[in-house]
Structure formats: structure tokens, C-alpha cells
Design a protein around this motif. Sequence first.
Motif, PDB file in Angstrom:
ATOM      1  N   ALA A   1       0.638  -1.072  -0.060  1.00 32.29           N
ATOM      2  CA  ALA A   1      -0.128   0.063  -0.101  1.00 32.29           C
ATOM      3  C   ALA A   1       0.918   1.194  -0.184  1.00 32.29           C
ATOM      4  CB  ALA A   1      -0.859   0.036   1.190  1.00 32.29           C
TER       5      ALA A   1
ATOM      6  N   ASP B   1      -4.560   2.546   0.665  1.00 29.57           N
ATOM      7  CA  ASP B   1      -4.534   1.579  -0.299  1.00 29.57           C
ATOM      8  C   ASP B   1      -3.893   2.011  -1.682  1.00 29.57           C
ATOM      9  OD1 ASP B   1      -5.024  -1.003  -1.058  1.00 29.57           O
ATOM     10  OD2 ASP B   1      -7.060  -0.660  -1.954  1.00 29.57           O
ATOM     11  N   HIS B   2      -2.976   1.365  -2.346  1.00 26.45           N
ATOM     12  CA  HIS B   2      -2.316   1.652  -3.730  1.00 26.45           C
ATOM     13  C   HIS B   2      -2.043   3.198  -3.481  1.00 26.45           C
ATOM     14  CE1 HIS B   2      -3.890  -1.653  -5.401  1.00 26.45           C
ATOM     15  NE2 HIS B   2      -5.027  -1.764  -5.048  1.00 26.45           N
TER      16      HIS B   2
ATOM     17  N   THR C   1     -12.814  -0.538  -0.131  1.00 22.85           N
ATOM     18  CA  THR C   1     -12.035  -0.799  -1.187  1.00 22.85           C
ATOM     19  C   THR C   1     -12.466  -2.078  -2.147  1.00 22.85           C
ATOM     20  OG1 THR C   1     -10.796  -2.618  -0.018  1.00 22.85           O
ATOM     21  CG2 THR C   1      -9.814  -0.251   0.216  1.00 22.85           C
TER      22      THR C   1
ATOM     23  N   HIS D   1       3.850  -6.062  -8.870  1.00 21.74           N
ATOM     24  CA  HIS D   1       4.421  -4.460  -9.163  1.00 21.74           C
ATOM     25  C   HIS D   1       5.680  -4.602  -9.551  1.00 21.74           C
ATOM     26  CE1 HIS D   1       1.057  -2.816  -7.513  1.00 21.74           C
ATOM     27  NE2 HIS D   1       1.051  -3.247  -6.274  1.00 21.74           N
TER      28      HIS D   1
END
Lengths: 249, 328
Positions: free
Chosen positions: B43, B211-212, B306, B328
Amino acid sequence: MAIELIKIYAVWFREVKRFANSKSRIVGSLAMPLFFLIALGGGIGALVPDFNYPTFILPGIIGMTILFNSIFSGVSIIWDRELGYLKELLVAPTSRATIVIGKALGGATTSVLQGAVILALGIIFGLASPSLIGVLLAIFIMVIFATLIVSIGIIFASIITEIETFQLVVNLIMMPLFFLSNALFPVEKMPEWLKTLSMFNPVSYGVDALRTLINGAGSNPFVLDILILLAILIVALGLAGALFNRTSI
Amino acid sequence: MEKMSAIEVISLTKKFGAFTAVDSISFSVEEGELFGFLGPNGAGKSTTAYILTTLLKPTSGTAKINGIDILQSPEKVRKSIGIVFQDQTLDNRLSAYDNLNIHGMLYNMPAAARKKRIKEVLELVELSEWENKLVKTFSGGMRRRLEIARGLLHTPKILFLDEPTLGLDAHTRRHMWTYIKKLKEQGITIVLSTHYLEEADALCDRIAIIDHGKIIALDTPQNLKKLVGGQVLSIKSQDNEKMLGLVNSKNLGANARILNGSVSFEVKNGSEAIPGIVNAAEKAGIKIESIELHVPSLEDVFIKLTGEQIREETAGQSDFKRGLAHGH
Ligand SMILES: Nc1ncnc2c1ncn2[C@@H]1O[C@H](COP(=O)(O)OP(=O)(O)O)[C@@H](O)[C@H]1O
Ligand SMILES: [Mg+2]
């Protein structure tokens, strides 16, 4: 300034304490040079009966001991990164130069201790009988030589950061520095190509200076050796500082 | 006079190449607050911690720690903070005492003060008897405690704890919580990042859910839970798709979704709603196997925000490798 001194001491202390805590490293670091001294000295010595080969390589083996341990100390920054300790160092309110200097002096201390033990053994075995002044000067040369080699290790550790290449880096620096030098062969008897290569090798100047002090048999004037060593030390330490300054976690 | 925030973060962004790990986050932490960063792995929690402790440079934005800008005077910032990193950063080949002593010297503590403080922090984390043992002989929980002791040694104003209980068993984790609560009582500002929902709930004054790389909610645990209306029902049946359709078409509850093999949704009052729901299911020919009713937890809040469950992770890998494992 006093503030930075205690921090340099902290980094130095860590290096020395780690070494003292590792019995296997102490034994291993002395076993290899002794093995070289006895096997090479005895074996090749028998091939050249009119040349006192064991005496000739004693300074070379001291140089080797210092070279191996110092490279290892410098490059161990790669391990510090892998095992996380580098974060502890970098997050402290400490300048990067402090870390480099502490590391260099710490590595030099453990290296010189080992070099001095080999020298003592050489004297006990009757391979050399330097004067007290000679011994003290030899220790001084060892300190300069070791500090410069640790710096070279730090330079590599700042450029190459992957742990997978650790052993490769150590060997790739150590082997040429050791074998392409005057540690095992007299410069006078070297083929031209080797002579040229060894001239560009800092190890040759460390070993030559030690040879002058321990056997009185160096090839270069002592002052020249010292000046070249100091010049390389300044450049290597400066470069190590500059490169380590750019390193990240 | 206006009170100065302990931490003030202004549109902080960190990109790794084209990938944005921290996406323009802003928040502030008050003095003495225990501030939580809650989010799944990857995150951006550790990246944020690295930036705030000056180990990484942000791509844009900045932050002030105790009023000092992290870009302008990183060394000053480092003097006033302590951090316990997610991954271990002790020297295993040194004793607990030496690890602390070296730390004290790096923070320029005079010898006498250092000695005294080492005793104090070792007592706090109950490691006094182990001070002269090599760290490599320590268990995971003991190492964690030693790291907390080290982070506190130089009496920082702000302490960052990045996943302090990651990989610890449930018992040791709860033990660790009591230390963290003790620290809060001493008035230290603490920034704690975690992906354990109960941990954030049990410890934090306020929580930023991340988040993200984005903060998607920031409030007290109580207020966050109010985001989920009333109570949460989880119904297990033989046909979850059909049950989901039924909940939506008959308006039996809000935010219905299938999770862990049952249909979950929010209702105002569970006990009153259940009979009607059972009736409706029966009429539609759905066989209900079990019904579970609970008050909203942070987990429900996270799911609501989310659409996903927070992912549980195993310990032991480095941040980066863990990130890679997520593609990622
Ligand atoms: N040095 C790096 N290079 C490239 N990507 C990175 C690097 N460090 C972290 N990331 C990526 O940034 C994201 C956030 O990572 P991190 O801050 O460690 O998350 P968290 O601590 O919340 O688990 C992850 O997707 C991770 O893969
Ligand atoms: Mg993390």
C-alpha cells in the motif's frame, strides 16, 4: 568535531567487536596466510635453492593477509545492506563521511592485527629480524595500506549492491590485486607484462615498503613507496566517501 | 497560540519509475497521538516511513517533523526521531548491550547517560537478563523488543513503528501491544503502520487507511466504523449468487457482496431484519445454511472502502520482494 569523533568510534567499535566475537573468522584469517607461507615458502623455496624464498614472501603474505581482510571489511557494506543494519546507520544523525571513516579504520584495525601476528610468527620462525624501529614503521605502513584497501572495498560496495555478487566482487578484486603484484615474485625476474601490471597495483607498493622494512630488500626507495601509498589512500578514501554519499537503503 | 503538529505531511508522492507507490498523501499528527497507518501489503506504508525518516527522497511534496522540513534539514530531523523498521536491522553478531551502546554513540549520548538509559530501556522491554547475549541467539519476539528498546534509547520525540508485530505469534503480539500502550502513556508521539486490523483498532487514536498509495479514509476507529451503517450480516446459503441477487432486488441491505463463501451486507438492526430475510429466501427457494450477525469491525470498513479484504501476509521477505510477489 568531538561529536563526530564519538560517532566514528561507534562505527569503528562495531567492526572490531564483530571481529572479536567471531572466533571462526579469526582462526580462518590466520590459517590461510600461514598455509601459504609454509606450503609456498617450502615448495617453491626448494626450487630456488640459492634464494631465500620464505623470507622473500613474508612481506607478501602479510600484504595478502591485510588485503583479504580489508577487502572483506569494505565490501561487507553489501551485507549490511542485505541484513538491514545499513538502515540503522543511515537513519542516525551521522554524516556519511563519518560512517566511511569509521568503517575504514575498523577494517584497518582488524587487518593490521592479523598482519602483525604474521610478522611476529615470521620473526619467531627466524624468517626476518627487523629492528624495533623497522617493526613500528611496518605497522604504520600496514595501517595506511589497510585503510586504502578497505576504501577500495567501500567503493565497490557502493557501486555493486546485490548480495548475489558479493563473492564474485570479493574474488574479482582480490585475486588480481594479489597475484598481479610483487607479493610472490621479485619484480626483477617478472616478464614485462606482469611488471607493467604490478606497477599499477597498490598492493605492490605496500608490499615493497614492508620488504624494505622487514628484509631490507625493497625495490623502490622507501619514501617513494610511502608517497604513492598516501596518494592512493587520499584518492580512494575520497572516492569511497563520494560514492557512499550517494548510496541509498 | 496555535499548537504545532508533530508531523505535517503535504502532498507527498513517491514514484519508482512509472509506478506510483505513494500518491499525493497529506495528513498531520498531533503531539502525543498514536497515529495508525492501516493498509494491505504494497500500500505504501514503508515507503512513507522511509521518506518521513529521510531515508528516501520524495518525488514531490514534503513533510515537517517537529516543525523541521525533511528535505531542508534531514540530519536535524533524524536527531528527533526513532524508528523500528519492518525488517530486522540489528547486528546479530553483537550483544544486545553493544547494539544499544553503539546506537547511543551514534546519537551522541554521553557515556553516563547512555549506560543509565540502556538499563531503563532493557527493563522496559524485559530483556535485562539478556543484555550480554549475542542477538543471534534471540527469538523473533525478543529481537523485536530489542529494536523497540533501541528506537527509544535516545528518547526521540516521535517514534515510527513499521509493522512492529509482523510475523509474531498472537501471544507475543498482544504482549507487544502492552509495550506500545506504555509508550503512549509516556507521551511519545507514535506513528504505527500495520496491516493487522485488530492491531490498529486496539492501539490507535486515529487511523489513516491507505491503499495503492492513497489515503482513502482518516478518522478515529469509532468514526470509521460508523461508515458502515448499523450491523453486518453474513449469510451462507447453497446459492450465493441467487442470494446476492435477492438482497439487491428486495433491498434487504446495503453494500451486498460475496465474501469467503457467504453473502455479506449491512443492515440497520440485524435481529429485526433476520426474520424477513429468512422469509424472502424461503419464498425464492434459497436454502440458508447459516446466518452470522456482527457489529462492524475495521475489516468491514476496509471492505466497504476498497471492495477487497485486507490481504494477510507471511513474514520474512523484504519489502521489495513482497511487493514483487504482488506483481508490481
Ligand atoms: N525500491 C523500490 N523500487 C521499486 N518499487 C518499490 C521499491 N520499494 C517499494 N516499491 C513498491 O512500492 C509499493 C509500496 O511498497 P511499501 O511501501 O513497501 O508497501 P507497504 O509497506 O505498505 O507494504 C510496493 O508495490 C512495492 O513493490
Ligand atoms: Mg511495509
